[in-house]
Enzyme design. Structure first.
Site, short mmCIF file in Angstrom:
data_model
loop_
_atom_site.label_atom_id
_atom_site.label_comp_id
_atom_site.label_asym_id
_atom_site.label_seq_id
_atom_site.Cartn_x
_atom_site.Cartn_y
_atom_site.Cartn_z
N ASP A 153 -4.14 -38.18 -13.17
CA ASP A 153 -3.01 -38.04 -12.28
C ASP A 153 -3.52 -38.81 -10.93
O ASP A 153 -4.56 -38.40 -10.45
CB ASP A 153 -3.00 -36.52 -11.84
CG ASP A 153 -1.99 -36.26 -10.62
OD1 ASP A 153 -1.80 -37.23 -10.04
OD2 ASP A 153 -2.04 -35.12 -10.45
N GLN A 211 -3.10 -39.00 -5.84
CA GLN A 211 -3.72 -39.12 -4.38
C GLN A 211 -4.42 -40.36 -4.51
O GLN A 211 -5.11 -40.85 -3.59
CB GLN A 211 -4.71 -38.03 -4.16
CG GLN A 211 -3.66 -36.90 -3.99
CD GLN A 211 -3.01 -36.68 -2.50
OE1 GLN A 211 -3.35 -37.52 -1.57
NE2 GLN A 211 -1.99 -36.00 -2.56
N CYS A 248 -0.86 -26.47 -3.24
CA CYS A 248 -0.35 -26.60 -4.36
C CYS A 248 -1.65 -26.52 -5.39
O CYS A 248 -1.68 -27.32 -6.39
CB CYS A 248 0.71 -27.51 -4.87
SG CYS A 248 2.31 -27.55 -4.01
N HIS A 303 -3.73 -30.04 -9.16
CA HIS A 303 -2.57 -29.67 -8.36
C HIS A 303 -1.82 -28.93 -9.25
O HIS A 303 -1.91 -29.22 -10.63
CB HIS A 303 -1.82 -31.06 -7.98
CG HIS A 303 -0.63 -30.99 -7.09
ND1 HIS A 303 0.58 -30.49 -7.78
CD2 HIS A 303 -0.39 -31.14 -5.85
CE1 HIS A 303 1.53 -30.53 -6.90
NE2 HIS A 303 0.86 -30.69 -5.65
N LYS A 348 3.74 -41.61 -1.94
CA LYS A 348 2.48 -41.50 -1.29
C LYS A 348 1.83 -42.94 -0.99
O LYS A 348 0.83 -43.15 -0.58
CB LYS A 348 1.51 -40.76 -2.26
CG LYS A 348 2.12 -39.28 -2.54
CD LYS A 348 0.95 -38.50 -2.86
CE LYS A 348 1.41 -37.04 -3.51
NZ LYS A 348 1.62 -36.06 -2.30
N1 7TS Z 1 -0.48 -34.37 -8.10
C1 7TS Z 1 -1.56 -34.59 -7.04
C2 7TS Z 1 -2.87 -34.70 -7.18
C3 7TS Z 1 -0.74 -34.43 -5.92
O1 7TS Z 1 -1.35 -34.40 -4.68
C4 7TS Z 1 0.58 -34.19 -6.05
C5 7TS Z 1 1.55 -33.95 -4.54
C6 7TS Z 1 1.20 -34.29 -7.10
C7 7TS Z 1 0.63 -34.47 -8.24
C8 7TS Z 1 2.94 -34.09 -7.14
O2 7TS Z 1 3.42 -35.00 -6.96
P1 7TS Z 1 5.01 -35.28 -6.58
O3 7TS Z 1 5.14 -36.59 -5.91
O4 7TS Z 1 5.67 -35.25 -8.08
O5 7TS Z 1 5.39 -34.27 -5.81
N2 7TS Z 1 0.63 -33.37 -3.75
C9 7TS Z 1 1.01 -33.06 -2.41
C10 7TS Z 1 0.32 -32.51 -1.34
O6 7TS Z 1 -1.00 -32.77 -1.45
N3 7TS Z 1 0.91 -32.34 -0.32
O7 7TS Z 1 2.36 -32.30 -0.53
C11 7TS Z 1 2.40 -32.76 -1.82
#
Ligand code: 7TS
Length: 413
Positions: free
Chosen positions: A207, A210, A371, A130, A233
């Protein structure tokens, strides 16, 4: 295709759906089919209640008041930290740092590591990261003269582990990899990745944004140095997440932000920092979010990750088979080890157009590059349609999606 009987893993999604008020709403006159769980999950009533309860009964700032409300809020917030410690099996509760989410946790580590890197040192990331796990490391490389190396992947969306082993050397200082890819659903072999990195003396950040909705990582068994996740999530609220860091690393890393509550003593000449976890939690935190995150983790554990992953696996298999039967539909990400994420395209059709049509039919999917632009570049596509399932989704909803995609295809080709 006839739907298999829901609950064949002694799992009753209809019962579970009652916990989620949003799932009864209609969108464009149709029952909502929420398949955008990889972007954010929905919120069960217990978590909503915890938020209302906090603001109705004991909203106060923490760690600083002797009054009852402040102590109640402090206790609840610190209890949530302990819940997270147990959930991730960390050795110490102060190894769990509250953040605003995965992105914040990664940036906290990246900014601190600037002190430990020299010109020519190497940082390794995977090809399926990401952007939040690419951009902070590029910024770090610019600042320090370190070099970014990439673990390549194959057409199935699997990392080439032998290539990774060739990249590693005594120049490697850090390795970053997602546990599960948001764009492809691949479950990466992180235990092996961590082990090999440690053999050359590199630290590893995983990370888990997911992964954490689907499984329960054991940070001690993995021997991982840092692990990050987002509550939103995992059936929790937005604006709160967690960074696990091994005590020795967290002690070495400098603070990310200066401010209140992260100090031991301040004079105009010099400041000494507070111990863990406060060193990394400057200012008034998201108190309510932290407490609600703890409630969400309890909720997921009550359902049980074995049951969650078993049922989601059935949904994934069913949906993959049904979508494959549509002529001209290609699925990206066909690893044997996959979470319940399906990225796909219809031949000759822009993913955005499919997303727009299925939304009219009440179905929420994500479209675009997710992303993860390097993943899209690898497949030479602008983006995909992504359906991502949670344990409260049903086989009947998959049928609705499949029919909607067929309809979109008829309209657009
Ligand atoms: N890493 C991964 C693997 C992710 O899927 C996401 C967000 C992030 C980091 C960032 O997470 P945040 O909570 O700090 O924003 N992924 C997604 C997605 O797949 N669709 O919307 C957000």
């Amino acid at each position: 295709m006839a739907s298999p009987i829901s609950g064949s893993t002694s799992f009753d999604p209809q019962h579970i759906r009652r916990d989620f008020p949003i799932l009864t709403r209609k969108v464009n006159g149709r029952p909502l089919v929420y398949f955008d769980n990889a972007a954010t999950s929905q919120t069960p009533q217990v978590v909503i209640d915890a938020i209302v309860d906090y603001y109705s009964r004991y909203n106060a700032n923490i760690h600083r008041g002797v009054h009852t409300l402040s102590q109640e809020a402090t206790d609840a917030y610190e209890q949530a930290r302990i819940k997270l410690q147990k959930h991730f099996n960390a050795a110490k509760s102060y190894e769990m740092i509250f953040t605003s989410g995965t992105t914040h946790g990664i940036n906290l580590v990246a900014s601190g590591f600037a002190e430990f890197l020299d010109q020519g040192d190497e940082i390794v990331v995977s090809a399926m990261e990401h952007h939040s796990n690419i951009v902070p490391w590029q910024m770090l490389c610019e600042k320090t003269g370190a070099v970014l190396r990439v673990i390549p992947m194959n057409e199935n969306g699997e990392l080439l582990v032998e290539e990774y082993e060739k990249i590693l050397s005594n120049r490697t200082k850090l390795v970053f990899c997602n546990h599960i890819s948001n764009a492809l659903g691949t479950v990466n072999p992180i235990a092996h990745i961590i082990d090999k990195a440690h053999q050359v003396g590199a630290a590893v950040l995983i990370d888990g944004a997911q992964a954490c909705p689907h499984l329960r990582p054991d940070v001690q068994a993995l021997d991982v140095d840092f692990y990050v996740a987002s509550a939103h999530k995992m059936c929790g609220p937005t604006g709160i997440g967690v960074l696990y860091g091994k005590e020795n690393w967290l002690k070495k890393l400098p603070p990310y932000q200066g401010g209140g509550e992260m100090i031991e003593e301040v004079t105009f000449e010099r400041t000494t920092y507070a111990g863990l976890p406060h060193k990394f939690e400057a200012g008034t935190p998201n108190i309510c979010g932290g407490i609600a995150f703890g409630v969400a983790v309890d909720y997921l554990n009550e359902i049980g990750f074995d049951r969650i992953v078993g049922y989601e696996g059935e949904l994934l298999e069913y949906a993959t088979k049904a979508l494959h039967e549509i002529d001209g539909l290609r699925i990206y990400g066909t690893s044997k080890h996959k979470a319940s994420v399906i990225s796909f395209n219809l031949k000759g059709v822009h993913p955005y157009d499919v997303g727009t049509i299925v939304d009219k039919l009440g179905i929420a999917v994500r479209t675009g590059h997710h992303c993860a632009q390097p993943v899209m570049d690898y497949y030479k596509i602008p983006g995909t349609v992504r359906a991502s399932f949670a344990f409260y989704n049903t086989f009947e909803e998959v049928d609705v999606l499949v029919e909607a995609v067929k309809k979109a295809q008829q309209m657009l080709t």
